[in-house]
Structures are given as C-alpha cells and as structure tokens.
Design a protein around this motif. Structure first.
Motif, PDB file in Angstrom:
ATOM      1  N   GLU A   1       0.815  -1.209   0.000  1.00 25.25           N
ATOM      2  CA  GLU A   1       0.000   0.000   0.000  1.00 25.25           C
ATOM      3  C   GLU A   1       0.853   1.264   0.000  1.00 25.25           C
ATOM      4  O   GLU A   1       0.401   2.324  -0.444  1.00 25.25           O
ATOM      5  N   SER A   2       2.086   1.162   0.497  1.00 27.59           N
ATOM      6  CA  SER A   2       2.951   2.338   0.568  1.00 27.59           C
ATOM      7  C   SER A   2       3.608   2.672  -0.771  1.00 27.59           C
ATOM      8  O   SER A   2       4.144   3.771  -0.953  1.00 27.59           O
ATOM      9  N   LEU A   3       3.562   1.743  -1.710  1.00 29.77           N
ATOM     10  CA  LEU A   3       4.205   1.972  -3.008  1.00 29.77           C
ATOM     11  C   LEU A   3       3.351   2.903  -3.860  1.00 29.77           C
ATOM     12  O   LEU A   3       2.137   2.750  -3.949  1.00 29.77           O
ATOM     13  N   ASP A   4       3.978   3.848  -4.497  1.00 31.55           N
ATOM     14  CA  ASP A   4       3.282   4.724  -5.444  1.00 31.55           C
ATOM     15  C   ASP A   4       3.297   4.047  -6.811  1.00 31.55           C
ATOM     16  O   ASP A   4       4.056   4.406  -7.712  1.00 31.55           O
ATOM     17  N   LEU A   5       2.433   3.040  -6.957  1.00 32.29           N
ATOM     18  CA  LEU A   5       2.457   2.225  -8.163  1.00 32.29           C
ATOM     19  C   LEU A   5       2.109   3.027  -9.410  1.00 32.29           C
ATOM     20  O   LEU A   5       2.644   2.768 -10.493  1.00 32.29           O
ATOM     21  N   THR A   6       1.206   3.977  -9.268  1.00 32.26           N
ATOM     22  CA  THR A   6       0.833   4.769 -10.446  1.00 32.26           C
ATOM     23  C   THR A   6       2.042   5.489 -11.018  1.00 32.26           C
ATOM     24  O   THR A   6       2.270   5.488 -12.238  1.00 32.26           O
ATOM     25  N   ASP A   7       2.827   6.098 -10.158  1.00 35.32           N
ATOM     26  CA  ASP A   7       4.039   6.789 -10.615  1.00 35.32           C
ATOM     27  C   ASP A   7       5.045   5.791 -11.176  1.00 35.32           C
ATOM     28  O   ASP A   7       5.708   6.051 -12.187  1.00 35.32           O
ATOM     29  N   ILE A   8       5.148   4.623 -10.520  1.00 29.89           N
ATOM     30  CA  ILE A   8       6.073   3.591 -11.007  1.00 29.89           C
ATOM     31  C   ILE A   8       5.681   3.141 -12.408  1.00 29.89           C
ATOM     32  O   ILE A   8       6.526   3.017 -13.305  1.00 29.89           O
ATOM     33  N   LEU A   9       4.382   2.895 -12.616  1.00 27.13           N
ATOM     34  CA  LEU A   9       3.932   2.429 -13.922  1.00 27.13           C
ATOM     35  C   LEU A   9       4.185   3.476 -15.003  1.00 27.13           C
ATOM     36  O   LEU A   9       4.518   3.133 -16.145  1.00 27.13           O
ATOM     37  N   LYS A  10       4.013   4.730 -14.649  1.00 26.36           N
ATOM     38  CA  LYS A  10       4.275   5.797 -15.627  1.00 26.36           C
ATOM     39  C   LYS A  10       5.751   5.821 -16.019  1.00 26.36           C
ATOM     40  O   LYS A  10       6.089   5.919 -17.205  1.00 26.36           O
ATOM     41  N   ILE A  11       6.634   5.710 -15.014  1.00 24.79           N
ATOM     42  CA  ILE A  11       8.072   5.719 -15.298  1.00 24.79           C
ATOM     43  C   ILE A  11       8.463   4.500 -16.135  1.00 24.79           C
ATOM     44  O   ILE A  11       9.230   4.607 -17.107  1.00 24.79           O
ATOM     45  N   VAL A  12       7.928   3.330 -15.775  1.00 19.93           N
ATOM     46  CA  VAL A  12       8.249   2.111 -16.519  1.00 19.93           C
ATOM     47  C   VAL A  12       7.753   2.217 -17.963  1.00 19.93           C
ATOM     48  O   VAL A  12       8.462   1.842 -18.912  1.00 19.93           O
ATOM     49  N   THR A  13       6.537   2.735 -18.143  1.00 21.12           N
ATOM     50  CA  THR A  13       5.998   2.865 -19.500  1.00 21.12           C
ATOM     51  C   THR A  13       6.815   3.847 -20.319  1.00 21.12           C
ATOM     52  O   THR A  13       7.091   3.617 -21.507  1.00 21.12           O
ATOM     53  N   ASP A  14       7.228   4.953 -19.715  1.00 17.13           N
ATOM     54  CA  ASP A  14       8.082   5.915 -20.423  1.00 17.13           C
ATOM     55  C   ASP A  14       9.414   5.276 -20.801  1.00 17.13           C
ATOM     56  O   ASP A  14       9.996   5.591 -21.851  1.00 17.13           O
ATOM     57  N   THR A  15       9.902   4.382 -19.950  1.00 14.99           N
ATOM     58  CA  THR A  15      11.172   3.698 -20.230  1.00 14.99           C
ATOM     59  C   THR A  15      11.041   2.785 -21.449  1.00 14.99           C
ATOM     60  O   THR A  15      11.935   2.729 -22.300  1.00 14.99           O
ATOM     61  N   ILE A  16       9.925   2.084 -21.552  1.00 17.49           N
ATOM     62  CA  ILE A  16       9.710   1.206 -22.708  1.00 17.49           C
ATOM     63  C   ILE A  16       9.703   2.015 -24.001  1.00 17.49           C
ATOM     64  O   ILE A  16      10.159   1.556 -25.046  1.00 17.49           O
ATOM     65  N   ARG A  17       9.192   3.233 -23.911  1.00 13.66           N
ATOM     66  CA  ARG A  17       9.007   4.053 -25.098  1.00 13.66           C
ATOM     67  C   ARG A  17      10.330   4.515 -25.724  1.00 13.66           C
ATOM     68  O   ARG A  17      10.377   4.901 -26.891  1.00 13.66           O
ATOM     69  N   ARG A  18      11.401   4.486 -24.941  1.00 12.09           N
ATOM     70  CA  ARG A  18      12.677   4.976 -25.442  1.00 12.09           C
ATOM     71  C   ARG A  18      13.184   4.065 -26.571  1.00 12.09           C
ATOM     72  O   ARG A  18      12.829   2.890 -26.631  1.00 12.09           O
ATOM     73  N   PRO A  19      14.005   4.600 -27.455  1.00  4.87           N
ATOM     74  CA  PRO A  19      14.438   3.821 -28.628  1.00  4.87           C
ATOM     75  C   PRO A  19      15.169   2.528 -28.240  1.00  4.87           C
ATOM     76  O   PRO A  19      15.957   2.501 -27.299  1.00  4.87           O
ATOM     77  N   PHE A  20      14.871   1.484 -28.967  1.00  5.79           N
ATOM     78  CA  PHE A  20      15.593   0.211 -28.903  1.00  5.79           C
ATOM     79  C   PHE A  20      15.648  -0.419 -27.509  1.00  5.79           C
ATOM     80  O   PHE A  20      16.724  -0.786 -27.030  1.00  5.79           O
ATOM     81  N   PRO A  21      14.527  -0.552 -26.819  1.00  4.76           N
ATOM     82  CA  PRO A  21      14.573  -1.265 -25.529  1.00  4.76           C
ATOM     83  C   PRO A  21      14.852  -2.747 -25.772  1.00  4.76           C
ATOM     84  O   PRO A  21      14.400  -3.322 -26.767  1.00  4.76           O
ATOM     85  N   SER A  22      15.605  -3.356 -24.876  1.00  3.03           N
ATOM     86  CA  SER A  22      15.923  -4.777 -25.036  1.00  3.03           C
ATOM     87  C   SER A  22      14.684  -5.615 -24.764  1.00  3.03           C
ATOM     88  O   SER A  22      13.743  -5.185 -24.104  1.00  3.03           O
TER      89      SER A  22
END
Length: 716
Positions: free
Chosen positions: A204-225
């Motif tokens: 419950e203490s995790l800010d999952l919404t912010d985590i998911l946004k950061i992870v999704t932005d990371t996928i969007r970057r060019p050439f993710p493995s």
C-alpha cells in the motif's frame, strides 16, 4: 582468464595451510593485491583475483557452494573484514559484493548473508559510478533467485533508489534494463497474494501509479531490449489490480493483445482482466419472475421481436421460462388433490431440463383471517416450500423401482443441492449417477459447477457430447466451458512463460477452445439467453487477441460478412459488438440492467481503447514481437559480472523468452480426440499413438468412430 575458484594460483597467493599468520601479515598480503586489482580490466578479473586470494571453492557449482556452507562463518569473516578495512577501495568492495551475489543463488547462503546485513553493503555501491552496473547486476541475480521475503526487503529499501537511477540515467541501456528487471522481481512479489499476507502495508505504501508511468516511459525509449520489455509488461500487468493505471500504460496493454508472442499477449490480457476487478459488480445470478412476467406480458421492442420471431419464439428463453413457470404452478396445484409425489417428480425433472429457473421458491398460502397477511398452509404434504418437494419426489421415484427413471430422481436431488448452494452434494450425486449412466448430460452439468475448473471443463466437454441432451443443458455447459477454458488459458500462459517450457502451448489450446465454443454458442443459443452477454465478452476479447487479422477500427467485430452458402437467421449477420448491444437490450427488456461485471468492464475498455492503442503502440508491438528479431546481446565478463553471475552450472540467470509462436497443427496434441477437452495429461491411444483421450470413458465412446483409423495407422 581462469574462472573464480579454479585451481590456478594468483600472484602472491598466500600459502595454503600457513600457520601463525598474524592480522598484519594478512593485511600486507591483501595490500600486495591492491595494485593488481586496481589495474584489472573489468569486474570479472577482480572477482577472480579475490576468489583466488581468499582460496574460495568454485562457487559456480553446487559442490563449491556446499563447501562454503561448511565453512561459512570463517569465509564470511575474512570477506567482511576485507570489505571494512578497504572502505575506500571500490574495486575490492565491489568484487566482494559480487562474490556475495553469486552465493545468493543458494537460498541458505542467501538468508545467512541477508541476516548479516548484506544489503547495507550493496546499496551504497549504486551511487558509485564505477560500481553501479555491478551493484545492479548483483541485485538482478539476487532477486531472480531470492525468496519473497528478501525481494520485499529489497523493494522496501531500494525501490526509490532504482526509480531515481532510471530517471537519472535514461540513456544507459544496460543500467535501465537492470533497474527494470530488479523492480519487476521485487514489486511483483510485494503485491502478490503471498506478499500482501506477509506485509500488506508495504504494498500500500508503493506509489504504483508513478512507477507504472516511469516504466511505460522507459519502454518508449528507442531500442529497448527484449529482457526490459518482458519484465516491464509483467510488472504492468500484475500492478493493474493494485493501482490506478496511467492511460498510456492501459493502451500499451491493449495494443499488446496483437503481439505475435502468445505469452506477451496473454500477459497483457491478464493485466486487462484485473484492471477493473475492484470496482466491478457481481453477475446477476437470480431472476425476478415478476419482472419477467411483466416484460413478456407486453410487446418487446420491434427490433427484439424480429429477432425472437426469426429464432423461433417457442425456443427462446423468455417463452420457455414463462411456460415452465405456468406448468410448474399447475403441477404443484394438481399435487394438492392427487398427493402423487411420483408424478410430480417426473414433471419437475422434465421442467428442470428446460430452463434454469424451473423450480419456484413459493409455498401454498392463504390469507390470515385476522391480519389479512398471506401465510403458509399445511395441506398434509411432506413439504411446505415448493422447492423442498424435490427430495421427497426423488424418493417417490426411486420407490417405484423403474431403472429407466433413476436419472430423473438424481436430477431432482442435484437440482435441490444446487438451489441450496450445496455443490459438493450435487457433485457426489453426479459422480455416482455417471457410473450408472455415462451418457447422463445433467450429471455432467452439475460437475461443471465444481470449484475445480479442470473438473468443470472436462465435464462440460464430455456433457456436450451426450446423445440425449436438451438445448438448455447443452448451452449451460457450453457457456461454462467458455468461461473456464478462458480463465485457465490466461492463467496457464502467465505462469508458464519460461523459455523452453511448452506448458504455454496447453494454455493456447484452452483459449482456442474457449473461442470456438463462444462462436458456437453465439450462433446457436437463444438470442435472449441471459448468459449471451458473458459469452460475448469472452468472444470479443479472444477474437481481438487470437484472430489473425483485426483492423484498428475493429470492423471485423462490428459486422458479420456472409458467404453465399451461409444459411443464417435474421439476427445472425450482426458482428459480436452489435450482438452484445442486442443482448443488453434483451436484458433491459426483462428489467435487468446489465451488471458492470469485471469481464464486461474489461471488454468495454479494450474496445474503447483499441484504435488509440494501435496508433500509439502498434508499431512498437510489431517490432518487439518480430519472430526474426535479433537475440539480446550478451555482455562480456570483462564488462561486468554478467557471465559469472549467470553461470549455467546452477540455474539460468534472467533471460528473455523468445517469442512464443503456436502452430495450429499441434492443437490436436492438447485436445481429447472425443470430447475436445484441452489438457496436457491426455492418454495416447495404445493402438495408433495418435489419438488422445481424457480417460477410458472418452476412448470407449470414440472407439466406434476411431476403430478403422486406428487399425490403418497401426499398420502404417
């Protein structure tokens, strides 16, 4: 370069078994190594030198780890002392942390190291540029092999650090990949059912919404493995139950339904199914007879009347339910005068095979002369509530001793248990009845209500093959088969996603089975059947995920393209999405607002977001799931500890799975040759070794049709 723990001696290695050595001598020998370590090219040589200096067993093998077990206290004291005394030398500190990380492959050693505060030595290295990748690689190894408690401890202590690293070093592909992998391991464990039981407050203490946004932005970057994408989609999919999902993350999951990789697409489907679980409503399980009577007593809307006439009004659910209610009332009234429970039982059994709401929860009543209120009457019958008549009627039928009527008595007992929510009793009666009569459709229907979905699906598939079966019972089992096969397929694909594990092929067989049954149900069941909506939810979701061609505007689901030789009823040409609108209209006509069930909300979300999802993520999904795409690169040992920490002598380190493709010609390997039940534990025919069966009863039922082909295959 020799591997760690091999018998090659390093320069100035201390003499084995030397006695009388002082602490100063030990420090002097280590100091002699510092120059060599500082000049080593990469982390692997550093670790090699340290392993040789401390005379460690080969900890890339089980036998070597057993030796560490036997001398753990001594080995740890030496390593910890060297770490402490060389606090300013990041090469020595990093190399020792790398040794600890490899030890963590062994669960007992891992627990011992964590008890001694290993994390306190590892986390500071994340902020040392020279050690960052080493520390991240160590974390991925530890969390890959680590138990849930340790993963949760890493999540608690380090998830904010990992998020910061993701944001500070977005252009370092390996740093980003390792951070995502560790986050995925730790956070999925934290929000799992077991993790919530251990520490609900951590999740419950995790800010999952912010985590998911950061992870999704990371996928969007060019050439993710591919490793990064695989772990990202797992984290996104598992988090949907516990978090508000950013719109772009939801669109990513929707677009993922069109991946060529079956495991990827079903991970996305599982995430979408969990997306609305908390705010969803329960399905409508009961039907208000008064609302139904009021609805049927007035004309249906013109477009619904046309559909009912085209199907055949007397075969539609509304008509059958009303007629059965009238027949039931007449039978109960007639019993008052005849006292004939045997005849009443035969009538009730036939009603039960017509429609789901065949037995009313009414009673014989009359108005109280004083209060005017309706009260139950005692008419000398062995029951007051009408539903309580079922076991008495079953007893009367058995008392007659007519073998052909044994099934009728069992139908009454099973229906009574189902109405009282005593499903185990209904299952017990069904199993006994099937021993007497393997072609007993209603007994299979009772088994479909069992809590074990494997049992339920097998029963549904067998039941639909019965020669004596009413349309109601057949369609009841068909809709149960769709639901159970769909849920089991998604679960199986998500739990068996490891490379080389063919269990996922069975999961695909389940989903294809669910889709095929949904198509049959939609084409043949009464258009006003109350389960039509649920089957259409599955049909729409599975067609989007499985059909070879689906346009961004979902036109294939909007209309049904007819061929010249198709002979379809008036309500058939509509596509699944249009048919769902019609099913909703039927529900509203009888006074029931379609419940906002989890599956309904999932289907609505996918249909609504699909065009935008394809536009935003379609190209990414296509490129990432290319079957001819390059395999992920493997870094050399000199760059970091990737090769050593991922040594295959023990267990494989994190690997991305290759795209899971499915050859439909293999489908029959996972389905019973008689009833079509998907399963991985089918028995091969001893004669031809090609046909497969759930059990001996399926093989026996198929033998008449299979005998000639079996002989021919055996000859060949």
């Amino acid at each position: 370069m020799p591997g760690p723990g091999r018998k090659t001696k390093a320069k100035a290695s201390p003499r084995s078994g030397a006695s009388g050595s002082t602490s100063a001598d030990s420090n002097a020998r280590l100091a002699a190594f510092i120059g060599t370590i500082d000049n080593a090219d990469g982390w692997s040589p550093v670790v090699n030198l340290l392993c040789a200096y401390f005379e460690l067993p080969d900890i890339t093998t089980r036998s070597g780890l057993k030796k560490v077990h036997a001398n753990f206290d001594s080995i740890y004291r030496r390593l910890d002392k060297a770490y402490t005394q060389n606090a300013s030398n990041v090469r020595i500190k990093g190399g020792i942390v790398g040794i600890y990380a490899r030890m963590c492959v062994d669960s007992l050693l891992r627990n011992k190291l964590f008890q001694r505060g290993f994390l306190a030595q590892l986390f500071p290295l994340l902020d040392v540029p020279e050690c960052r990748r080493l520390a991240l690689r160590s974390l991925t190894t530890i969390t890959h092999h680590g138990g849930i408690e340790i993963r949760m401890e890493i999540a608690k202590s380090g998830y904010l650090i990992l998020l910061r690293i993701l944001q500070e070093y977005p252009d370092d592909p390996k740093t980003v990949e390792l951070s995502i992998v560790t986050l995925s391991h730790c956070l999925i464990s934290t929000i799992s059912d077991e993790g919530v039981k251990i520490d609900r407050h951590l999740g419950e203490s995790l800010d999952l919404t912010d985590i998911l946004k950061i992870v999704t932005d990371t996928i969007r970057r060019p050439f993710p493995s591919r490793i990064l994408v695989d772990h990202s989609v797992q984290l996104l999919a598992m988090s949907t139950l516990h978090s508000d999902v950013p719109p772009t993350s939801a669109r990513f999951l929707v677009a993922g339904l069109r991946s060529k990789d079956w495991i990827f697409r079903c991970t996305c489907l599982g995430g979408l199914v969990r997306l609305h679980r908390k705010q969803s409503e329960s399905d409508q399980r009961a039907l208000d007879p008064m609302k139904l009577m009021a609805a049927v007593s007035r004309p249906a809307p013109p477009h619904l009347s046309e559909i009912l006439r085209a199907y055949g009004f007397q075969q539609c659910e509304a008509y059958l339910t009303m007629k059965t209610a009238s027949d039931f009332q007449s039978a109960m009234m007639n019993c008052v005068s005849t006292r004939d429970l045997y005849s009443l039982g035969l009538s009730l059994a036939s009603f039960i095979l017509r429609t789901e709401f065949s037995v009313s929860e009414g009673a014989y009543q009359s108005p109280n002369s004083v209060t005017g209120q309706m009260e139950s009457m005692d008419l000398g019958l062995p029951f007051t509530m009408w539903s309580d008549s079922l076991p008495h009627c079953a007893k009367a039928i058995r008392a007659k001793g007519v073998p052909a009527e044994a099934d009728m008595a069992d139908i009454l007992d099973m229906k009574f248990s189902i109405m009282r929510q005593r499903i185990p009793e209904a299952v017990r009666v069904a199993n006994a009845a099937l021993k007497r009569n393997p072609d007993f459709a209603y007994a299979y229907y009772a088994l479909t209500l069992a809590s074990d979905p494997v049992v339920g699906l097998r029963a549904a598939k067998k039941g639909m093959k019965c020669t004596k079966i009413t349309p109601f019972v057949r369609f009841q089992m068909m809709q149960r088969a769709v639901e159970q096969a769909g849920e089991m397929g998604i679960q199986m694909l998500q739990e068996n996603a490891s490379e080389g594990d063919k269990k996922w092929e069975e999961g695909i067989a389940f989903l294809i089975s669910a889709l095929e049954d949904s198509k049959t149900y939609i084409a043949q069941a009464p258009p006003d059947n109350r389960h039509m909506k649920n089957v259409l939810y599955w049909n729409i979701l599975l067609r989007i995920a499985i059909d070879e061609e689906i346009s961004a505007d979902l036109r294939e689901l909007q209309v049904c393209i007819l061929r010249k030789h198709d002979v379809l009823l008036a309500h058939r040409p509509q596509g699944s999405i249009r048919k769902l609108k019609i099913a909703d209209d039927f529900s509203k006509w009888i006074g029931i607002t379609p419940p906002r069930t989890n599956l309904r909300l999932t289907q609505q979300t996918v249909v609504r977001l699909f065009p935008e999802a394809v536009e935003e993520w379609g190209e990414f999904i296509t490129n990432n799931s290319r079957l001819d795409g390059p395999a992920p690169s493997t870094e050399k040992a000199e760059d970091d500890l990737a090769a050593w920490l991922g040594d295959v002598h023990l267990e494989g380190e994190d690997q991305c799975h290759q795209p899971a493709t499915f050859n439909t010609s293999h489908l029959e390997l996972y389905r019973c040759s008689w009833c079509g039940n998907p399963s991985a534990v089918l028995r091969k025919c001893a004669g031809c070794a090609k046909s497969r069966y759930c059990d001996a009863s399926c093989q026996k039922s198929h033998w008449k049709d299979h005998k000639r082909a079996c002989s021919a295959n055996k000859t060949n």
